[in-house]
Every structure is written in structure tokens, then in C-alpha cells.
Design an enzyme around this catalytic site. Structure first.
Site, PDB file in Angstrom:
ATOM      1  N   ARG A   1      -0.314  -6.464  12.641  1.00 23.77           N
ATOM      2  CA  ARG A   1      -1.278  -5.810  12.709  1.00 23.77           C
ATOM      3  C   ARG A   1      -1.809  -6.189  13.834  1.00 23.77           C
ATOM      4  NH1 ARG A   1      -5.167  -1.204  11.178  1.00 23.77           N
ATOM      5  NH2 ARG A   1      -3.594  -0.138   9.968  1.00 23.77           N
TER       6      ARG A   1
ATOM      7  N   ARG B   1       1.181   2.324  12.927  1.00 22.95           N
ATOM      8  CA  ARG B   1      -0.267   1.497  12.799  1.00 22.95           C
ATOM      9  C   ARG B   1      -0.346   1.178  10.677  1.00 22.95           C
ATOM     10  NH1 ARG B   1      -6.039   1.816  13.282  1.00 22.95           N
ATOM     11  NH2 ARG B   1      -6.586   3.456  11.994  1.00 22.95           N
ATOM     12  N   HIS B   2       1.213   1.463  10.591  1.00 18.04           N
ATOM     13  CA  HIS B   2       0.741   1.792   9.195  1.00 18.04           C
ATOM     14  C   HIS B   2       2.122   1.512   8.152  1.00 18.04           C
ATOM     15  CE1 HIS B   2      -2.937   4.445   9.034  1.00 18.04           C
ATOM     16  NE2 HIS B   2      -2.922   3.021   8.140  1.00 18.04           N
TER      17      HIS B   2
ATOM     18  N   ARG C   1       0.883  -0.686   0.233  1.00 17.05           N
ATOM     19  CA  ARG C   1      -0.589  -0.178  -0.460  1.00 17.05           C
ATOM     20  C   ARG C   1       0.551   1.624  -0.301  1.00 17.05           C
ATOM     21  NH1 ARG C   1      -4.708  -1.513   2.867  1.00 17.05           N
ATOM     22  NH2 ARG C   1      -5.647  -3.773   1.506  1.00 17.05           N
TER      23      ARG C   1
ATOM     24  N   GLU D   1      -8.867  -0.725  14.189  1.00 18.19           N
ATOM     25  CA  GLU D   1      -9.256  -1.904  13.155  1.00 18.19           C
ATOM     26  C   GLU D   1      -8.388  -3.245  12.529  1.00 18.19           C
ATOM     27  OE1 GLU D   1     -11.497   0.414  10.067  1.00 18.19           O
ATOM     28  OE2 GLU D   1     -10.309  -1.575   8.669  1.00 18.19           O
TER      29      GLU D   1
ATOM     30  N   GLU E   1       0.504   4.366   1.017  1.00 23.04           N
ATOM     31  CA  GLU E   1       0.332   5.290   1.784  1.00 23.04           C
ATOM     32  C   GLU E   1       1.111   5.785   2.323  1.00 23.04           C
ATOM     33  OE1 GLU E   1      -3.354   2.905   2.838  1.00 23.04           O
ATOM     34  OE2 GLU E   1      -2.835   4.714   4.889  1.00 23.04           O
TER      35      GLU E   1
ATOM     36  N   SER F   1     -11.709  -4.942   7.208  1.00 28.00           N
ATOM     37  CA  SER F   1     -12.464  -4.691   6.697  1.00 28.00           C
ATOM     38  C   SER F   1     -13.105  -5.769   6.379  1.00 28.00           C
ATOM     39  CB  SER F   1     -12.288  -3.525   6.003  1.00 28.00           C
ATOM     40  OG  SER F   1     -13.232  -2.675   6.043  1.00 28.00           O
TER      41      SER F   1
END
Lengths: 522, 322
Positions: free
Chosen positions: A496, A302-303, A294, A445, A296, A448
Site C-alpha cells: 500500500r 487496496r485489499h 487477512r 490510511e 477479508e 493504524s
């Protein structure tokens, strides 16, 4: 040094310019002349060994067995054994040298004392071996009256008769292992250092040797194994999906581009599309474990840009809650497996990073989105019915649920349709909501998921509603044109889940060689 | 073949004197005809038929009522030892008047539990599997009769295993349980390693309630109000406390003292507090049977135990008492 002592150097010595080297030269020549080495299995007592020599001992002493430090218990008292371990610390005191030998999570005290088996030079040699060097030690196991608190093997100690350095470490280490293991608050009080995370990650090889890191990654390995075992027992098939793909699966923005011969391709953001195609191909229940990329630009705790995704997809019979039950049951089996089999690892991590033990309910608690909104409103948060949960709200809701139900893991079901991706199946009873769900651990979270639209017509409509270019997802829609069963699923991030299970605060501690926008090595 | 003929013994022309003071009935074997010379009014024309029909209808109605009464009496025969007819499950439609404790609806829940915020009102009870709360299971059954209740049972991670009958103690899963919003009340039972039973309802407004007695009082108020007479309400409370502290947790001497007290109280009245079944009876029934079998109790207590059983509320507690 008297001239006569500087005899011909033995050809078996590594060329290093260290004080101890000269002693080693002298004594290897003294006690381990080539005649002795080749005939009686090397009656040398200590020294540095070259790479060739490590192999040369084997034909001479074919029945030498290396004992694991973990097995050094009072049962082995008064036995002469060989151990290979690292020098954790060494301390010379007059005629004795105390060493702590470490092997993964276990360490044991060892002692070289001047006597009939060891000379003063040997004691000095032992004291000067660099920390973290790997040594082979022949020693007598002795019981101790007083427990050695600072070691894991508390009831025995080794009295060294022979010691050889197999692989020497550099004298100056970039970081000290005791500092790595020290809990954060403690260091400031005593004026001792704790190690910065960046330094740790730059010298990952040494940082991973600490007991805490060993425990964390053994637990992570346990999670992966429990995931595979639980799903295989439920009849799932493991699949491998391609990571180089032609179109971005989740959205256009956060995807890495790679050059692919004359064109370019993308690195997969999730195996979603291929999982669904497998279901359409009649595999019924599939899972896959693989990297997820990813792009991002988020520098948060947490990324990561690359992490390991554990993804599940299954076809259901009558209601998508069958999917939720299957996924939550898998998670509960993983938690139970960790609780029952990895307690040592959890305790070890807890020494450096104390946290509350992880609690869960079986069967898993399932709340509806409206209930979550009501609980938040009762707590004073002002939010609309169809608004998505922000990260602080998610954490607050996690605390409220923990307060009421005493569980760190729960499912929030029936999210509003407006905040979910275009392939989410709308709720047939209420068009404001959808058949989708999120799962939370400790208020954050981790998954998902949703029931996916399996009808090509409805999928096209929803894509148009979300202003998505139909050309880009043509192959995706095509896969549902030839009979697709109703299905759903979800994916979790391995790092995670481990981080939240152990109550750690940064996902980089749980990733062996983490990747984020600012880090590309090691 | 010619047969022997017997001469007639008597002649058929003998005249008999019929008494004139007797009522003469028509010959029931003769054909009924419109012009029959019957003296009975029923056979004379159509103007009497409606009366006859009315009589028939009245007779049918009376017969029907008699049959219903007979069925009711048969049902009552089973509960003949139960003096309270209000909560009797087997009385048929003859007792038409609804009692004070019948269905109340959501309006009452709003006044009891606070305004509905659009979400399921979930009562969470944490109980230790070593000491299952029988009183609460009975009250759960009573709640289910009055409201739409979503019941669920969970096992907390602090407990490693729970017997199957404890997992099924709240009954089978409701068909609608996949939509939580369709229910008025939630009842979540969590088997957890706790020292005292604990109930949580509203995190913002209520602190957790501890102790089976107190949770039972909370749940009972959702089912029926406490007696308005303060003396009676205090009596109920005192029996509830006696049940939970002295009967369930007390020594053998305390228990026998309580059984004697129960025996004395039940000799005077059919129920422990007032003319109807109350929380006191529910609590004492569960605690008495948890301490020992029914046969070992005094006579009045045994009679009262039988009466409680006949009411049918204590079904959920029975499998856990074995």
C-alpha cells in the site's frame, strides 16, 4: 531445397520444426563443422544452441565478457563486444534486419546487414528469431549521428557479426510487451490495445519484464531496504515472529484456518502480540518484516489477502508522542531516500501511470481528531464527535489537508476510544478519546497505531468492556503481569505504501504475485 | 615615675556670655529620661508619640516613592530617545493604565476570524528559505504576547535542506504543544520552494493570501486595530507597500530614494505614521535592515532604528539579519 544442401545435420542443433531451422542446420554445418568448433572456439556465425552448447563455448573462449546494455555508450565506440539480451522487436527490410535488444530497463538498436560478415540467410535468420528469445550477440559498437529516440541507449548502435539463440521463446506470446507498457488513455485513441489487469496477472512472468514493472519492484525493494536501514540506525532490533498461531490476534472473523496435526491453527493477522511480548522481554525497540494474512472478503483496489507487513513497536520514556515521532521520522527518511535515489524509477512509472509527485513535511504534520472533524464539518460533512471516519471522509480530509498544508502524508492523533480495539490506552485527560493515531498517504490510511495498555488489570477491564472472551486472550494478558514498560507502535503495508507513493490505483500492480479472494495463482 | 605636670592654661570657672537670640538644643549626649528638662515636645508623654509615628510613616512612604521614582527614571533613561511610552517594556508598575493594545482574549478572535468550530485555528504560511519573512517573525512574537499560540516550523519536500537558525526561528517548543486543543491560535511556518510568500487559513472561506505585505496586514490586525482615521490608515498602508516593493525588491536608486523619504518623514515625527509604533514602522525596520547595515542610513533613520530596537519587539528578527 536442393538435395545437396540437405547435408548431414550437425549433432549440435536443437530439433525444432521451423523454417529457420533448416537454414541453421545448413549453415552450422557449413561454417561450424565439429572440427572447427572444438579447435578454434566455434567459428560459427549464427544459429540455435542447445543447452549443452551454451557451456561448450566457455572453455573455448575463456575471456569472453558479456557487456551490459546499460554500459553501451559512445565511450565503447568501435569495440567488438558480446552482449546477452532479449529480442524486443525485429524488423527485416530488404538486405538489413533491425533488432532492438532489451535487457531489463535498457534497450539498444542492433543491425544485421548483408555484407562480408553476414550472408542473406543470416539476415533472414535474425529476422525470424521469435520475440523475447534470449540471444548472445557479438557486435561492433558504432556511434550514430542522429539520436535513436525509441531506445534508452540513444547514441550508439550495434552492428552484429555473430548471433546465437540461447533460449528460444514460443512464437505466439500471450501478450505483447508494448501493449503492457502503453498508458491507459492512449490505447483507445489509436485503436491499439492495452492489456487487461487480469491477463497481466495470469501471465505475470512476461508482465514483470516491462520497464514499468521493473521500476515498481525496484522501488519496492528500496522501500524495504530504507525501512531496515533507518530503523537499524535508530537502534531497533529486527525480529521474526511466528505466523502459525493458536488464537486470532485482531478479531475472530478474518482469519485463515490451517489444519495443524490433529487440531487446527490460524495464520497470523498481524505480529502485534509477539511484538509486544518482545517489548516485555526488554528488547526496547523492535521491528519485523513479514507476511500478514487477512481473510477479508473485500474485492477492492487496496485489499489483498496476503501482503507484506512492516511493523514497529517501541517502549517510550514519558509520552506516547515519542512513538509517533519515531515512526513518522522513519517514514520521512524513507520518502527522502526514494526522492533522492529512485528518481529514474519514479519517472519510468510516471510514463505509464502519470501522477503528482509525492509531497511531505518534515517534521510530519500532526492534526488532532477534533481538528479533522471540524475541517470536515466546515466542508459540509455531518458527523458526530465520536464517529469513526468512513473511507470517503478520509479521502475528503486528505484533500482538505493537501489543500491547506500541501502535504500527502500526515498523522491524525487522538481518535475516539469507542472506535479503537480493546488494547488501546485511553487518554488520561479526556476519557472520550484515546492515545491512538492513524497515518494517511494521499488520503488513504496506511498505518493504524496506538499506545498499548501495559497494565494487566486495566487490559482485563477493557476486554470485559468489549465483551471479549478472556480465556482466548489469557496468554496475551499474562505477558503483562511481570513488569511491562509503556509502549506503542504501528504497522504499515509495504504494497500500500508503494502504491500510494507512486500514485497508482490498484494494489495488485505493486504485488508481484498478488493474493485476493479470487486469485490463488501464479 | 613622676611626670611633668603642666599647669592649667585656663581656668574652668570662666564665665561666657551666651547669646540669647539663638535656639537652644538639648544636649544630645545626655540620657533621655521621662523627667528630662528637654524643651522639645517629642519627649513629653505619650500623646505626642502617634504624631511622631505618623510622621515617621509618612516619611517612610515618601522615601519609598522616591526610590521607586528613582528606579523608574533609571529605566526611562534607557528609553529616553523613545518618545512613545505606550508599548514601553521597561516602565515599572507606576504606569498603571493599560493601553489600548493590551490582552484582548478569545472573544476578539471569534469576531476577527470567524466562529470557533472546536478546533485549533491554524494559520499556515509557506515561505521560501532564501527570503525569510522577518516582518512575520516580529508579528509572531507580538501575537504570542497576546494569545496562546502554538508555533511549529516544517520543511517541505520541495526543499532539500534548511539552515538550523531558520528551523528555530519561531522560538523553543511550547511545553503544552502535545495538546493542540489548549491553544487559541496556530502558527505553522512551512519552508517551501515558492516564488511568492503565501498564507492559507480557511480553505472554505478564504483564498490564499500572497505577498509578505498582505500577510503582515492580516497578522497585524490580530494584534492591534488599524488607526480609525482613514488618512492615517492609508499612510500606514503606503509605507508598508513602499517597504516591500521599493525597499526590499527595488534597485539601488529606488532604495536610496526611499531612505531619503524615510529620513524626511522621521525628522518631523518620531514614528512613521502617527504618535505610536505601527505596522509601517515594523515593515520598514525589517526591510531597511535587510538591505544594508544600520550605519549606512541617514541620521534620523538611525535614531529611529535605535528607538525600534529599544522597544524589544524585534528580537526574533535579529539572528536572521546576521
Amino acid at each position: 531445397m536442393p538435395q545437396s544442401d540437405m547435408a548431414k545435420p550437425s549433432p549440435f542443433v536443437i530439433r525444432r520444426r521451423e523454417w529457420g531451422d533448416f537454414y541453421a542446420v545448413f549453415h552450422i554445418y557449413d561454417f561450424c563443422s565439429p572440427r572447427n568448433m572444438s579447435v578454434c572456439g566455434g567459428k560459427g556465425v549464427y544459429g540455435l544452441l542447445s543447452c549443452i552448447e551454451r557451456c561448450s563455448f566457455l572453455p573455448c573462449e575463456p575471456d569472453r565478457v558479456l557487456v551490459r546494455v546499460q554500459k553501451l555508450t559512445p565511450e565503447k565506440a568501435d569495440q567488438l563486444i558480446w552482449v546477452r539480451a532479449r529480442i524486443h522487436t525485429s524488423r527485416a527490410k530488404g538486405k538489413q534486419c533491425f533488432l532492438v535488444l532489451r535487457q531489463q530497463q535498457f534497450n539498444v538498436q542492433a543491425l544485421v546487414a548483408v555484407g562480408e560478415r553476414a550472408s542473406k540467410q543470416m539476415v533472414k535468420f535474425a529476422a525470424n528469431i521469435n520475440k523475447e528469445s534470449i540471444v548472445d550477440v557479438e557486435a561492433m559498437v558504432r556511434k550514430v549521428e542522429q539520436k535513436i529516440e525509441s531506445c534508452t541507449q540513444q547514441d550508439v548502435e550495434l552492428h552484429i557479426e555473430r548471433i546465437f539463440v540461447i533460449s528460444q521463446a514460443e512464437p505466439r506470446l500471450p501478450l505483447q510487451l508494448e501493449d503492457c507498457v502503453r498508458p491507459d488513455g492512449e490505447g483507445d485513441e489509436d485503436g491499439r490495445a492495452t492489456v487487461n489487469q487480469d491477463t497481466r496477472l495470469d501471465n505475470r512472468v512476461i508482465d514483470l519484464r516491462t520497464t514499468t514493472s521493473q521500476a515498481i519492484f525496484r522501488l519496492q525493494s528500496g522501500v524495504c531496504q530504507l525501512f531496515r536501514d533507518t530503523l537499524t540506525n535508530k537502534g531497533f532490533v529486527e525480529i521474526q515472529t511466528p505466523k502459525i498461531i493458536s488464537a486470532a490476534s485482531e478479531g475472530g472473523a478474518n482469519v485463515f484456518t490451517v489444519s495443524y496435526f490433529k487440531t487446527s491453527a490460524y495464520l497470523a493477522q498481524s505480529p502485534q502480540l509477539y511484538k509486544q511480548m518482545c517489548i516485555c522481554a526488554d528488547f526496547d525497540k523492535v521491528f519485523c518484516v513479514g507476511p500478514v494474512f487477512r481473510a477479508e472478503d473485500s474485492n477492492t483496489h487496496r485489499h489483498l489477502t496476503e501482503f507484506v507487513g512492516l511493523d514497529i513497536e517501541l517502549a517510550f520514556n514519558y509520552h506516547y508522542h515519542e512513538v509517533i515521532e519515531s515512526i513518522t521520522d522513519t517514514m520521512v527518511q524513507i520518502f527522502k531516500g526514494l526522492r533522492d535515489k529512485c528518481q529514474t524509477e519514479i519517472q519510468t512509472v510516471g510514463k505509464q501511470y502519470p501522477s503528482e509527485p509525492f509531497k511531505f513535511l518534515e517534521p510530519t504534520l500532526r492534526l488532532e481528531y477534533t481538528e479533522g472533524v471540524a475541517m470536515l464539518r466546515e466542508a459540509g460533512v455531518d458527523m458526530g464527535d465520536e464517529e469513526d471516519l468512513s473511507t470517503p471522509n478520509e479521502k475528503l480530509l486528505g484533500r482538505l489537508v493537501k489543500e491547506k498544508y500541501d502535504t500527502d502524508f500526515y498523522v491524525l492523533d487522538k481518535y475516539p476510544l469507542a472506535v479503537r480495539p480493546f488494547y488501546t490506552m485511553p487518554d488520561p485527560n479526556d476519557k472520550k478519546y484515546s492515545n491512538s493515531y492513524d497515518m494517511f498517504m494521499r488520503g488513504e490510511e496506511i498505518l493504524s497505531g496506538a499506545q498499548r495498555i501495559h497494565d494487566a488489570q486495566l487490559l482485563t477491564e477493557r476486554a470485559i468492556h468489549h465483551n471479549i472472551d478472556l480465556e482466548k486472550i489469557k496468554s496475551y494478558i499474562d505477558s503483562f503481569r511481570y513488569g511491562a514498560p509503556p509502549h506503542g507502535g504501528g504497522g504499515i503495508g509495504l504494497e500500500r505504501v508503494c502504491m500510494l507513493y507512486l500514485g497508482l490505483h490498484n494494489v495488485r500492480q505493486v504485488s508481484m504475485f498478488p493474493r485476493d479472494p479470487k486469485r490463488l495463482t501464479p | 615615675m613622676p611626670m611633668y605636670q603642666v599647669k592649667p592654661v585656663f581656668g574652668d570657672d570662666i564665665k561666657t556670655d551666651l547669646p540669647t537670640c539663638m535656639y537652644k538644643l538639648p544636649n544630645i549626649h545626655a540620657q533621655r529620661s521621662a523627667s528630662g528638662c528637654s524643651e522639645h515636645a517629642l519627649q513629653n508623654g505619650t500623646e505626642v508619640d502617634p504624631a511622631f509615628r505618623d510622621l515617621e510613616v509618612r516619611q517612610d512612604k515618601i522615601m519609598r516613592r522616591l526610590y521607586e521614582l528613582k528606579a523608574a527614571v533609571d529605566g526611562l533613561a534607557k528609553t529616553v530617545t523613545t518618545p512613545d511610552a505606550d508599548l514601553d517594556q521597561t516602565v515599572t508598575s507606576l504606569s498603571q493604565s493599560p493601553t489600548a493594545t493590551s490582552f484582548r482574549g478569545t472573544a476578539d478572535l471569534d469576531s476577527l476570524l470567524g466562529k470557533d468550530l472546536g478546533a485549533l485555528r491554524d494559520i499556515v504560511i509557506n515561505a521560501n528559505p532564501a527570503r525569510p519573512p522577518l516582518t512575520l517573525l516580529v508579528l509572531h512574537a507580538m501575537l504570542c504576547q497576546r494569545y496562546r499560540v502554538l508555533s511549529s516550523v516544517h520543511v517541505h519536500s520541495s526543499v532539500s535542506g534548511v539552515p538550523a537558525q531558520l528551523l528555530a526561528c519561531l522560538g523553543p517548543r511550547h511545553a503544552d504543544s502535545y495538546v493542540r486543543q489548549r491553544f487559541q491560535l496556530g502558527f505553522t511556518l512551512i519552508w517551501k520552494d515558492v516564488s511568492k510568500l503565501q498564507m492559507k487559513f480557511s480553505i472554505q472561506n478564504m483564498c490564499p493570501i500572497e505577498g509578505e505585505a498582505n500577510v503582515a496586514r492580516f497578522l497585524f490586525r490580530l494584534v492591534a486595530p488599524y488607526p480609525s482615521d482613514p488618512a492615517l490608515a492609508t499612510l500606514v498602508d503606503s509605507w508598508v507597500d513602499t517597504a516591500f516593493f521599493q525597499l526590499a525588491e527595488g534597485s539601488a536608486k529606488e532604495r536610496s530614494a526611499v531612505l531619503r523619504a524615510l529620513n524626511g518623514a522621521l525628522g518631523r515625527d518620531p514614528w512613521l505614521a502617527g504618535p505610536e509604533l505601527s505596522l509601517a514602522d515594523i515593515a520598514c525596520y525589517c526591510c531597511v535592515l535587510q538591505t544594508g547595515p544600520a550605519a549606512s542610513c541617514p541620521a534620523n533613520v538611525q535614531r529611529w532604528l535605535k528607538a525600534c530596537e529599544n522597544l524589544g519587539h524585534f528580537g526574533p528578527a535579529n539572528p536572521l539579519l546576521q
